[in-house]
Every structure is written in C-alpha cells, then in structure tokens.
Design a protein around this motif. Structure first.
Motif, PDB file in Angstrom:
ATOM      1  N   GLU A   1     -10.211  -1.086   6.233  1.00  0.00           N
ATOM      2  CA  GLU A   1      -9.144  -0.091   6.430  1.00  0.00           C
ATOM      3  C   GLU A   1      -8.595  -0.009   7.980  1.00  0.00           C
ATOM      4  O   GLU A   1      -7.464   0.134   7.940  1.00  0.00           O
ATOM      5  CB  GLU A   1     -10.055   1.266   6.095  1.00  0.00           C
ATOM      6  CG  GLU A   1     -10.289   1.480   4.555  1.00  0.00           C
ATOM      7  CD  GLU A   1      -9.416   1.049   3.794  1.00  0.00           C
ATOM      8  OE1 GLU A   1      -8.389   1.535   3.638  1.00  0.00           O
ATOM      9  OE2 GLU A   1      -9.921   0.592   2.433  1.00  0.00           O
TER      10      GLU A   1
ATOM     11  N   SER B   1     -13.470   0.226  -7.959  1.00  0.00           N
ATOM     12  CA  SER B   1     -12.061   0.504  -7.371  1.00  0.00           C
ATOM     13  C   SER B   1     -11.553   1.915  -7.762  1.00  0.00           C
ATOM     14  O   SER B   1     -11.141   2.339  -6.590  1.00  0.00           O
ATOM     15  CB  SER B   1     -10.873  -0.400  -8.097  1.00  0.00           C
ATOM     16  OG  SER B   1      -9.683  -0.160  -7.580  1.00  0.00           O
ATOM     17  N   GLU B   2     -11.721   2.360  -8.878  1.00  0.00           N
ATOM     18  CA  GLU B   2     -11.641   3.836  -8.967  1.00  0.00           C
ATOM     19  C   GLU B   2     -12.496   4.693  -7.939  1.00  0.00           C
ATOM     20  O   GLU B   2     -11.863   5.737  -7.448  1.00  0.00           O
ATOM     21  CB  GLU B   2     -11.933   4.151 -10.302  1.00  0.00           C
ATOM     22  CG  GLU B   2     -10.936   3.567 -11.299  1.00  0.00           C
ATOM     23  CD  GLU B   2     -11.270   3.776 -12.615  1.00  0.00           C
ATOM     24  OE1 GLU B   2     -12.401   4.297 -13.099  1.00  0.00           O
ATOM     25  OE2 GLU B   2     -10.407   3.027 -13.682  1.00  0.00           O
TER      26      GLU B   2
ATOM     27  N   THR C   1     -13.630   4.069  -5.136  1.00  0.00           N
ATOM     28  CA  THR C   1     -13.223   3.933  -3.478  1.00  0.00           C
ATOM     29  C   THR C   1     -11.828   4.274  -3.165  1.00  0.00           C
ATOM     30  O   THR C   1     -11.464   4.135  -2.222  1.00  0.00           O
ATOM     31  CB  THR C   1     -13.469   2.503  -3.049  1.00  0.00           C
ATOM     32  OG1 THR C   1     -12.622   1.556  -3.868  1.00  0.00           O
ATOM     33  CG2 THR C   1     -14.858   2.029  -3.082  1.00  0.00           C
ATOM     34  N   ALA C   2     -10.828   4.720  -4.383  1.00  0.00           N
ATOM     35  CA  ALA C   2      -9.374   4.808  -4.216  1.00  0.00           C
ATOM     36  C   ALA C   2      -9.073   5.737  -2.918  1.00  0.00           C
ATOM     37  O   ALA C   2      -8.012   5.620  -2.343  1.00  0.00           O
ATOM     38  CB  ALA C   2      -8.791   5.100  -5.721  1.00  0.00           C
ATOM     39  N   PHE C   3      -9.842   6.943  -3.258  1.00  0.00           N
ATOM     40  CA  PHE C   3      -9.327   8.007  -2.046  1.00  0.00           C
ATOM     41  C   PHE C   3      -9.837   7.608  -0.671  1.00  0.00           C
ATOM     42  O   PHE C   3      -8.961   7.834   0.336  1.00  0.00           O
ATOM     43  CB  PHE C   3      -9.923   9.168  -2.689  1.00  0.00           C
ATOM     44  CG  PHE C   3      -9.642  10.375  -1.740  1.00  0.00           C
ATOM     45  CD1 PHE C   3      -8.318  10.937  -2.102  1.00  0.00           C
ATOM     46  CD2 PHE C   3     -10.413  10.834  -0.963  1.00  0.00           C
ATOM     47  CE1 PHE C   3      -7.890  11.996  -1.109  1.00  0.00           C
ATOM     48  CE2 PHE C   3     -10.249  12.232  -0.170  1.00  0.00           C
ATOM     49  CZ  PHE C   3      -8.902  12.466  -0.248  1.00  0.00           C
TER      50      PHE C   3
ATOM     51  N   TRP D   1     -11.190   4.719   0.524  1.00  0.00           N
ATOM     52  CA  TRP D   1     -10.838   3.442   1.092  1.00  0.00           C
ATOM     53  C   TRP D   1      -9.815   2.708   0.274  1.00  0.00           C
ATOM     54  O   TRP D   1     -10.265   1.629  -0.575  1.00  0.00           O
ATOM     55  CB  TRP D   1     -12.169   2.623   1.107  1.00  0.00           C
ATOM     56  CG  TRP D   1     -13.142   3.149   2.128  1.00  0.00           C
ATOM     57  CD1 TRP D   1     -13.239   3.012   3.301  1.00  0.00           C
ATOM     58  CD2 TRP D   1     -14.345   3.965   1.597  1.00  0.00           C
ATOM     59  NE1 TRP D   1     -14.543   3.935   3.628  1.00  0.00           N
ATOM     60  CE2 TRP D   1     -15.420   4.472   2.528  1.00  0.00           C
ATOM     61  CE3 TRP D   1     -14.813   4.290   0.093  1.00  0.00           C
ATOM     62  CZ2 TRP D   1     -16.403   5.254   2.454  1.00  0.00           C
ATOM     63  CZ3 TRP D   1     -15.927   5.227  -0.065  1.00  0.00           C
ATOM     64  CH2 TRP D   1     -16.811   5.568   1.401  1.00  0.00           C
ATOM     65  N   PRO D   2      -8.623   3.036   0.295  1.00  0.00           N
ATOM     66  CA  PRO D   2      -7.691   2.521  -0.668  1.00  0.00           C
ATOM     67  C   PRO D   2      -7.413   0.986  -0.603  1.00  0.00           C
ATOM     68  O   PRO D   2      -7.170   0.341  -1.442  1.00  0.00           O
ATOM     69  CB  PRO D   2      -6.305   3.310  -0.105  1.00  0.00           C
ATOM     70  CG  PRO D   2      -6.385   4.064   1.166  1.00  0.00           C
ATOM     71  CD  PRO D   2      -8.026   4.147   1.440  1.00  0.00           C
ATOM     72  N   ARG D   3      -7.562   0.276   0.562  1.00  0.00           N
ATOM     73  CA  ARG D   3      -7.421  -1.070   0.722  1.00  0.00           C
ATOM     74  C   ARG D   3      -8.212  -1.649   0.170  1.00  0.00           C
ATOM     75  O   ARG D   3      -8.435  -2.699  -0.685  1.00  0.00           O
ATOM     76  CB  ARG D   3      -7.109  -1.564   2.042  1.00  0.00           C
ATOM     77  CG  ARG D   3      -5.544  -0.774   2.803  1.00  0.00           C
ATOM     78  CD  ARG D   3      -5.820  -1.337   4.243  1.00  0.00           C
ATOM     79  NE  ARG D   3      -4.990  -2.708   4.266  1.00  0.00           N
ATOM     80  CZ  ARG D   3      -3.784  -2.947   4.203  1.00  0.00           C
ATOM     81  NH1 ARG D   3      -2.880  -2.040   4.389  1.00  0.00           N
ATOM     82  NH2 ARG D   3      -3.359  -4.313   4.279  1.00  0.00           N
TER      83      ARG D   3
ATOM     84  N   SER E   1     -10.227  -0.486  -2.326  1.00  0.00           N
ATOM     85  CA  SER E   1      -9.984  -0.235  -3.862  1.00  0.00           C
ATOM     86  C   SER E   1      -9.012  -1.375  -4.409  1.00  0.00           C
ATOM     87  O   SER E   1      -8.953  -1.797  -5.466  1.00  0.00           O
ATOM     88  CB  SER E   1      -9.293   1.044  -3.816  1.00  0.00           C
ATOM     89  OG  SER E   1      -8.926   1.375  -5.391  1.00  0.00           O
ATOM     90  N   GLY E   2      -8.146  -1.696  -3.488  1.00  0.00           N
ATOM     91  CA  GLY E   2      -6.994  -2.742  -3.843  1.00  0.00           C
ATOM     92  C   GLY E   2      -7.700  -3.999  -4.232  1.00  0.00           C
ATOM     93  O   GLY E   2      -7.461  -4.599  -5.091  1.00  0.00           O
TER      94      GLY E   2
END
Length: 136
Positions: free
Chosen positions: A54, A98-99, A101-103, A105-107, A109-110
């Motif tokens: 991030e 991914s789901e 970590t989405a909030f 750590w969005p990168r 998650s990607g």
C-alpha cells in the motif's frame, strides 16, 4: 510495519534511479515479498507486506507478487480427467482473502483477486483438457 520492511520501502521510494531500473527492481522486490507466510489473521501475505504494498503503490511490485506467488506453487499433478479442481480451490481461497483485505489494503486485495482470476482461467483450461481427453 516491521522495521526492516519500513526501511526498505522508504529507501525504494526515495531512490533516484532511472524508471526502468525502478520498474525491474520493484518487480523483483514483489517476487521476494511473495514468499511471505500467511499472517496470524489467516490471510496471505502478512500485514507488514500488505503495508509495504500500500505504501509503495507500484504496479511493478504487484506484478512481481503475482508472478512470484504463482511460480512458488511449482509443478502440479492430477489424475487423468480430474480437470481444474485444484485451481478452483486456490481461486476460492484467494478470492476470500481479497474480500477480507478490500477495505484496509485495497492494492493487496487487487493482487489477490488477480491471482484468483488467474486460477479461474487455469481451472477452465484443465477442464477443457480433461473433456478433450475423455474418449468414452
């Protein structure tokens, strides 16, 4: 964040090397970081690595993470006709991470979603191979 990861990310961000060298270096750093273990929260990679991803915000590092993690799987074997069950299970695991970590750590998650999509494609290819080899 772990002190050594913090120092390393700060050094990388402050470097004044040509873009091509940073790009290559970032990809290799990503490949190294892909060796991370699953964290105590049950999610790969560990939180310190997620924080570096991030902070650095580098697509090259993210590509290196995907390449490194995929390569670390190594060679697989399967029974004739079994299809892509192994890959579907991996895709499911990466998608769950991914789901999760989405909030925060969005990168990260990607990266995890891209790994899931890669395994979805591999599962489909193995399914097609199994169907093609089924001569009954």
């Amino acid at each position: 964040m772990a002190p050594s990861l913090r120092l390393g990310s700060r050094t990388r961000v402050n470097s004044r090397t040509p873009r091509g060298e940073v790009s290559f270096a970032d990809q290799k750093i990503g490949e190294l970081l892909s060796a991370s273990k699953v964290d105590a929260d049950g999610i790969w990679p560990v939180v310190a690595v997620r924080e570096v991803i991030e902070a650095i915000r580098s697509r090259d590092l993210e590509t290196g993470m995907i390449i490194g993690k995929s390569n670390r799987r190594g060679v697989t074997t399967r029974a004739v006709g079994s299809g892509g069950d192994q890959e579907r299970q991996l895709a499911k695991q990466y998608r769950e991470w991914s789901e999760a970590t989405a909030f925060d750590w969005p990168r990260t998650s990607g990266i995890l979603e891209n790994l899931a999509k890669n395994y979805d494609r591999e599962a489909k290819a193995h399914d097609e191979d199994a169907e093609r080899l089924d001569w009954r």
